[in-house]
Design an enzyme around this catalytic site. Structure first.
Site, short mmCIF file in Angstrom:
data_model
loop_
_atom_site.label_atom_id
_atom_site.label_comp_id
_atom_site.label_asym_id
_atom_site.label_seq_id
_atom_site.Cartn_x
_atom_site.Cartn_y
_atom_site.Cartn_z
N LYS A 24 23.22 39.50 28.14
CA LYS A 24 22.37 38.34 27.89
C LYS A 24 21.19 38.72 27.00
O LYS A 24 20.91 38.05 26.00
CB LYS A 24 21.89 37.77 29.22
CG LYS A 24 21.29 36.39 29.12
CD LYS A 24 20.69 35.95 30.44
CE LYS A 24 21.74 35.60 31.47
NZ LYS A 24 22.06 34.17 31.53
N ARG A 38 15.92 36.16 34.80
CA ARG A 38 17.37 36.22 34.99
C ARG A 38 17.84 37.67 34.93
O ARG A 38 17.28 38.48 34.20
CB ARG A 38 18.09 35.46 33.88
CG ARG A 38 17.88 33.97 33.88
CD ARG A 38 18.70 33.33 32.77
NE ARG A 38 18.84 31.90 32.94
CZ ARG A 38 18.10 31.00 32.29
NH1 ARG A 38 17.16 31.39 31.44
NH2 ARG A 38 18.31 29.71 32.50
N GLY A 42 27.69 37.62 41.73
CA GLY A 42 27.29 38.31 42.95
C GLY A 42 25.85 38.76 42.89
O GLY A 42 25.18 38.88 43.90
N MET A 45 21.71 38.58 41.72
CA MET A 45 20.74 37.51 41.60
C MET A 45 20.85 36.91 40.22
O MET A 45 20.92 37.61 39.23
CB MET A 45 19.31 38.03 41.79
CG MET A 45 18.35 36.88 41.96
SD MET A 45 16.67 37.25 41.48
CE MET A 45 16.65 36.59 39.83
N HIS A 78 64.39 46.19 44.86
CA HIS A 78 65.55 45.68 44.16
C HIS A 78 65.27 44.29 43.60
O HIS A 78 65.50 44.00 42.41
CB HIS A 78 66.76 45.64 45.11
CG HIS A 78 67.99 45.11 44.47
ND1 HIS A 78 68.34 43.78 44.53
CD2 HIS A 78 68.94 45.72 43.73
CE1 HIS A 78 69.46 43.59 43.85
NE2 HIS A 78 69.86 44.76 43.36
N SER A 128 65.19 60.47 29.06
CA SER A 128 64.52 59.20 29.35
C SER A 128 63.85 59.37 30.71
O SER A 128 64.51 59.67 31.70
CB SER A 128 65.54 58.07 29.38
OG SER A 128 64.88 56.87 29.68
N CYS A 152 62.11 54.69 30.88
CA CYS A 152 62.84 53.47 31.23
C CYS A 152 62.52 52.98 32.64
O CYS A 152 63.15 52.07 33.14
CB CYS A 152 64.34 53.66 31.05
SG CYS A 152 65.03 54.89 32.16
C1 PEP Z 1 63.99 55.06 37.36
O1 PEP Z 1 64.23 55.70 38.37
O2 PEP Z 1 62.88 55.01 36.82
C2 PEP Z 1 65.06 54.26 36.74
C3 PEP Z 1 64.85 53.62 35.61
O3 PEP Z 1 66.22 54.16 37.42
P1 PEP Z 1 66.44 53.16 38.66
O4 PEP Z 1 65.29 52.25 38.73
O5 PEP Z 1 67.73 52.47 38.36
O6 PEP Z 1 66.55 54.12 39.78
#
Ligand code: PEP
Ligand code: MG
Length: 885
Positions: A26, A96, A105, A107, A468, A777, A844
């Site tokens: 401010k 202020r 939160g 004053m 899942h 990966s 991944c």
């Molecule tokens: C992982 O374990 O990060 C992965 C990509 O494989 P999944 O989630 O299928 O076990």
């Protein structure tokens, strides 16, 4: 001598906008506006360093502070032509707080400071308005008592109500100067009674009391909690702004208001805001009176009849509009503004970058760049990647009423409504009959995939952010709320209980996967808009990023979506769900439960053409982009029959008794399947499974290459490798199968064999493993699970508390735990590349779509991230920001 106090006003200032750390947001912006020559009431800012000093020195101020404040007050007095505490011609000020970032939160504000039993008379005389003067005085006592002295607001409201009852009037505006005089006396008495001390009459005591209250409020509990939640360091401290009062409540030519230079919810380039005639700022916020529209257009759109400011005060509105233009040009961003009009004169009280929705952020960034106010890079940096989520999915209509039943984890964004069903089969049946359904399960398993696909949204009572349900739903782009712990689902009785309410099969519910809310009934949703500004900004982002973005996709539908969102290949095609479909599952079960290799091969032979067809489609859609296919990963028991009729079917196919089959199935039971017979361990025990999959991949690749003439680039990925030996053994099998297929087909395709790094041992042994790998990966889902030793399926129950207690800054399954799991990624990268400098590296796990994790991957030097289709744009933008930072 240290400078603790910075003055501003009359077209000049000692501070600047870039001094936010010292002056708070401010204070820095008030200084900047003053320097720009905008009408800012003169004032002073006590720096954040005083706050730090105060707490480092047992709540004492630096010795020079009093003199510096006195001097700055003198400057204000000269500018205004009034004197602080002068009974004839009193200067009044506001006090202020102002931290670097706005911080609820703390004053907030004390207005009209400097009023006492004498100065109120002076104010009455000079303003020629006795009622205004006494109303101001009572407001001051009320605010000061509340925020500085700790006497609750409601005591005073009660006194006002009592007085109104006695007089038989309803509105504050019905009260006269004499009424306020009576109330001022009553207020002072109340304060005296409560505190045992009179209300301070000395204006300097008042000022230092308010300054102390601002600094004191930095450490109150509410502020501490807010800082913790928002990662604001304790050391930052707050500044204090003391500013000459201007009055929006001096009659019909006075007003006060708040405004945005553009619409903060749509981003449209039109002024947006509210104002109230004859009111003080607190009246707008308090909601006692309904504010009026700023512009005529907005008033007409809202169908309101009270005049807009554009109509009622056209001249001042014109000045305000030119201030808006000036501020936007200067700050090169949309501004959120507070202003007051005192007897026809405009005064600016605040400006700051305005908060906005993702949609508005995009539009504003693109339009400011188009106007040449900012460059494309700045535009790319202006949009928060995570916020794109709001745009890529249907969202709840913010205006639609909702009846919230409970809240779970925001597992996969988007909003959906439909009839509640409790089994996957039912979801599929109802969907086929043309009904929208929400699949409600205690938790989901791979067997539910068809139902999840058929459903508009998924709700589970258990499971975390990488459960899942969460992973699959994100992959499919289905909204999902997981781990809604208050819900009890009784699938047999076809009913769901929650907080004493019941939802029966077929009852309509709505879920919001972005907030985790579960609602009863149908709440209207709005569809996403992916062309226009979105496409433009994404195009700009792509020119700056170096990290590639692939997708995790294992169906033709997901693959197509991912391409539309700009995926540059598939980083993870999981093959397990392909095993569950229709008639395949019988062959899969036959394979698992046959006791001989010959029996397994017979079953696999049935699966081969189906698996080949899966890959053929995906290769076709990806047209020349790399496709990483992971060989079978989950423990075999996931595929086992459960119901009696399923056992009979498989026993028939195998030619054995149901009893025998059940015994065999029982033997596959594992206590800890996540750490059991899964991943490459299956490939080692049953090489024929991986051979079949390799064959399907190469036959599909050959077929697509032959047919289309385009190159197909399969990357065969071996999961859950812990040792180099596992990989080299399986690599040989894959290569042998490739060689066979290429000879049979008289056609060779380029391919790679690589592995997932998802176990700590694999990261540590990356140098050795790289000898047999063309790529790595990082499977950070399993790597998080195994590095921290927390189950991805069960940890949700305590992770929430862990995050609250700050043991983890964030859920490590959502944003990569950089110190632990991230360290393993770094080690794996360095060691892998020490063996093979051109080793291709990607990630991944679910982290591939989390902006902070994407930035981390950029810094570590990975080649690509791979994430679910709907997060591809988020990753693209995050990667661009990582490169531009
Ligand atoms: C992982 O374990 O990060 C992965 C990509 O494989 P999944 O989630 O299928 O076990
Ligand atoms: Mg894994």
């Amino acid at each position: 001598m240290t400078k603790w106090v910075y003055s501003f006003g009359d077209g000049a200032a000692e501070g600047r906008a870039d001094m936010k750390n010292l002056l708070g947001g401010k204070g820095a912006n008030l200084a900047e506006m003053a320097s720009l020559g905008l009408p800012v009431p003169p004032g002073l800012t006590i720096s954040t360093e005083v706050c730090t000093y105060y707490y480092d020195n047992e709540r004492q101020y630096p010795s020079e502070l009093k003199d510096q404040v006195a001097e700055a007050i003198k400057a204000i007095e000269t500018s205004v032509g009034a004197t602080f505490g002068d009974p004839e011609n009193p200067l009044l000020v506001s006090v202020r707080s102002g931290a670097r970032v706005s911080m609820p939160g703390m004053m907030d504000t004390v207005l009209n400071l400097g009023l006492n039993d004498q100065t109120v008379e002076g104010l009455a005389k000079n303003s020629e308005n006795e009622r205004f003067a006494w109303d101001s005085y009572r407001r001051f006592i009320q605010m000061y008592s509340d925020v500085v002295l700790g006497v609750d607001h409601y005591h005073f409201e009660e006194l006002i109500d009592l007085h109104k009852d006695e007089k038989g009037v309803d509105l504050d505006t019905d009260l006269t100067a004499d009424d306020w005089k009576v109330l001022v006396a009553a207020f002072k008495k109340k304060t005296q009674e409560t505190l045992g001390e009179p209300f301070p009459q000395d204006v300097h005591d008042q000022l230092w009391g308010a300054i102390g209250a601002v600094f004191g409020s930095w450490r109150i509990e509410r502020a501490k909690v807010y800082r913790k939640l928002n990662n604001i360091p304790e050391e930052w401290g707050t500044a204090v702004n003391v500013q000459a009062m201007v009055f929006g409540n001096m009659g019909e030519t006075s007003a006060t208001g708040v405004a945005f230079t553009r619409d903060p919810s749509t981003g449209e380039n039109e002024y947006y805001g509210e104002y109230l005639i004859n009111a003080q700022g607190e009246d707008v916020v308090a909601g006692i009176r309904t504010p009026q529209n700023l512009t005529k257009a907005a008033r007409e759109k809202a169908g309101a009849k009270d005049l807009s400011m554009e109509e009622s005060m056209p001249e001042v509105f014109g000045q305000l509009a030119s201030v808006f233009e000036k501020l936007e040009k200067h700050y090169k961003d949309m501004q959120d503004i507070e202003f007051t009009v005192q007897r026809g004169k405009l005064w600016m009280l605040q400006t700051r970058s305005g908060k906005r929705t993702a949609k508005a952020a995009l539009k504003i960034a693109v339009e400011l760049a188009a106007d040449g106010l900012i460059d494309e890079k700045t535009a790319v940096m202006r949009v928060e990647p995570g916020a794109l989520d709001q745009l890529l999915h249907p969202t709840l209509d913010p205006d639609a009423p909702r009846d919230v039943l409970t809240r779970g984890l925001p597992a996969s964004p988007g909003a959906a409504h439909g009839a509640a069903v409790f089994t996957a089969d039912e979801a599929e049946e109802w969907a086929k009959a043309g009904k929208d359904v929400i699949l409600c399960r205690t938790e989901t398993s791979p067997e539910d995939i068809h139902g999840m696909h058929a459903a508009k949204g998924i709700l589970t009572a258990r499971g975390g952010m990488t459960s899942h349900a969460a992973v699959v739903a994100r992959g499919m782009g289905r909204p999902c709320v997981s781990g809604a712990g208050a819900i009890r689902i009784d699938a047999k009785a076809e009913i769901m209980h929650c907080m004493g309410r019941e939802i029966k099969k077929g009852d309509l519910i709505t879920i919001d996967g972005a907030s985790g809310e579960v609602m009863i009934g149908e709440v209207k949703t709005l569809q996403p808009e992916l062309a226009g500004d979105f496409a433009t900004l994404m195009e700009w982002a792509d020119t700056y990023r170096t990290l590639k973005v692939r997708t995790n996709a294992d169906t033709p539908a997901d693959t197509t979506t991912a391409r539309e969102f700009g995926a540059e290949g598939i980083g993870l095609c999981r093959t397990e769900h392909m095993f569950f479909e229709g008639e395949r599952i019988v062959a899969v079960r036959q394979m698992i439960l046959s006791e001989t290799e010959a029996g397994r091969r017979e079953a696999l032979a049935k699966l081969l053409p189906m698996q080949r067809a899966d890959f053929t489609e995906i290769f076709k859609i990806m047209r020349g982009l790399p496709v990483t296919i992971r060989l079978l990963d989950p423990p075999l028991h996931e595929f086992l029959p459960r119901e009696d009729d399923e056992f009979e079917q498989v026993a028939g196919a195998l030619g054995i008794s149901v009893e025998k089959l059940k015994r065999q199935a029982n033997e596959l039971h594992e206590f800890n399947p996540m750490l059991g017979h899964r991943g490459c361990r299956l490939g080692i025990s049953y090489p024929e499974i991986y051979e079949m999959q390799a064959r399907a991949i190469f036959e599909a690749a050959v077929a697509v290459e032959k047919e289309s003439g385009e190159t197909v680039v399969p990357e065969v990925m071996i999961p859950l490798v812990a040792t180099e030996k596992e990989l080299s053994m399986l690599r040989q099998r894959v290569e042998a199968e490739a060689a066979k297929v290429f000879t049979e087909q008289s056609h060779t395709v380029e391919y790679m064999v690589g592995t997932m790094i998802e176990l700590p041992r694999a990261a540590l042994q990356a140098a050795k493993i790289a000898q047999s790998a063309d790529f790595f990966s990082f499977g950070t889902n399993d790597l998080t699970q195994t590095a921290i030793g927390i189950s991805r399926d069960d940890a949700a129950r305590f992770l929430d508390e862990y995050v609250k207690l700050d043991i983890f800054a964030q859920d490590p399954f959502v944003s990569i735990d950089q110190e632990g799991v991230g360290e393993l990624v770094k080690i794996g990268t360095e060691r892998g590349r020490s063996t093979k400098p051109d080793l291709k590296l990607g990630i991944c796990g679910e982290h591939g779509g989390d902006p902070a994790s994407v930035m981390f991957c950029h810094d570590v030097g990975l080649d690509y991230v791979s994430c679910s289709p709907f997060r591809v744009p988020i990753a693209r933008l995050a990667a661009a920001q990582a490169a531009l930072r």
